[in-house]
Write a protein that holds these residues in place. Structure first.
Motif: not given
Length: 253
Positions: A144, A198, A141, A226
């Motif tokens: 992002r 995301g 993550d 995200a």
């Protein structure tokens, strides 16, 4: 923004002071962090007229001295309930992120009178995902998210202390495997589960699972965001919170 120690631990306040008859928005941060990464969302909610409080949970960041060790999820929820009582708040709109969602669920289950509406943004941890995989997904993550968030998180982790962060992670894993879903099943207030499009940590299936467990669950997805959608897309999150707060029970999912 007002920075002060309120109700026993450090709290940021935005907008007008809490008013009787008007729900206060309370933002609950994730593991090892502080309320700083909620500031963009808090400012936007305050601009819409909301009273917003953003505590650093005991043992974390600027409230590190409020706990002699890393509290578990239940202890965090108890501390938040004491804080709520000391400030004389009515039923609040509780907005939480990541492991903070476990704290919010524990509070809402144990003290239903304190929570009028619940927003779970990027709710972690999914008990079906092994601990090593959760860590790998967190690493996935990181690129992002905005670079500013990475710097902020590292700073918070260092202030909280890496050993405390590790202890809180163990506590969160135990709660996810035991109490989290049971707490969700006891929540009867309108609940909005938000996932960043995301977000690698929160799958669509886990989002649906949480929504099915609460009594009045709804879902929303933030495009282009995200795990920390509240930070990377604060305008979209503020709009979701405002519309959800205005909707009546049984509104659209």
């Amino acid at each position: 923004m007002d920075l002060t120690t309120r109700g026993g631990f450090f709290t940021r306040a935005f907008g007008t002071p809490p008013r009787e008859g008007e729900p206060t928005v309370v933002l609950v941060h994730g593991l090892g962090l502080s309320g700083r990464y909620f500031v963009p969302l808090a400012r936007r909610l305050a601009a819409q007229g909301a009273s917003v409080l953003v505590p650093d949970l005991p043992g974390n960041a600027r409230s590190r001295g409020a706990a002699g060790r890393a509290p578990d999820i239940t202890e965090h929820a108890r501390a938040l309930a004491v804080w709520h009582r000391r400030l004389g708040l009515g039923p609040v709109v509780l907005v939480a992120n990541s492991v903070g969602c476990q704290v919010a669920a524990a509070l809402a289950a144990a003290h239903p009178d304190m929570v009028g509406r619940l927003v779970l943004a990027g709710p972690a941890l999914d008990p079906a995902v092994p601990a090593w995989r959760q860590c790998a997904l967190l690493v996935q993550d990181a690129p992002r998210e905005p670079l500013r968030l990475f710097a902020l998180a590292v700073s918070d982790y260092l202030v909280t202390g890496l050993l405390r962060c590790a202890a809180e992670y163990r506590h969160a894993l135990r709660d996810a495997a035991g109490s989290f879903e049971a707490n969700l099943a006891q929540i009867h207030v309108p609940t909005l589960v938000v996932r960043g499009e995301g977000d690698p940590l929160v799958s669509p299936s886990w989002t649906r699972r949480i929504t099915s467990l609460v009594d009045d669950g709804r879902t929303a997805e933030v495009p282009g965001a995200a795990h920390a959608a509240h930070y990377s897309a604060p305008d979209a999150m503020a709009t979701l919170v405002r519309k959800f707060t205005a909707d009546g029970p049984g509104g659209p999912a």
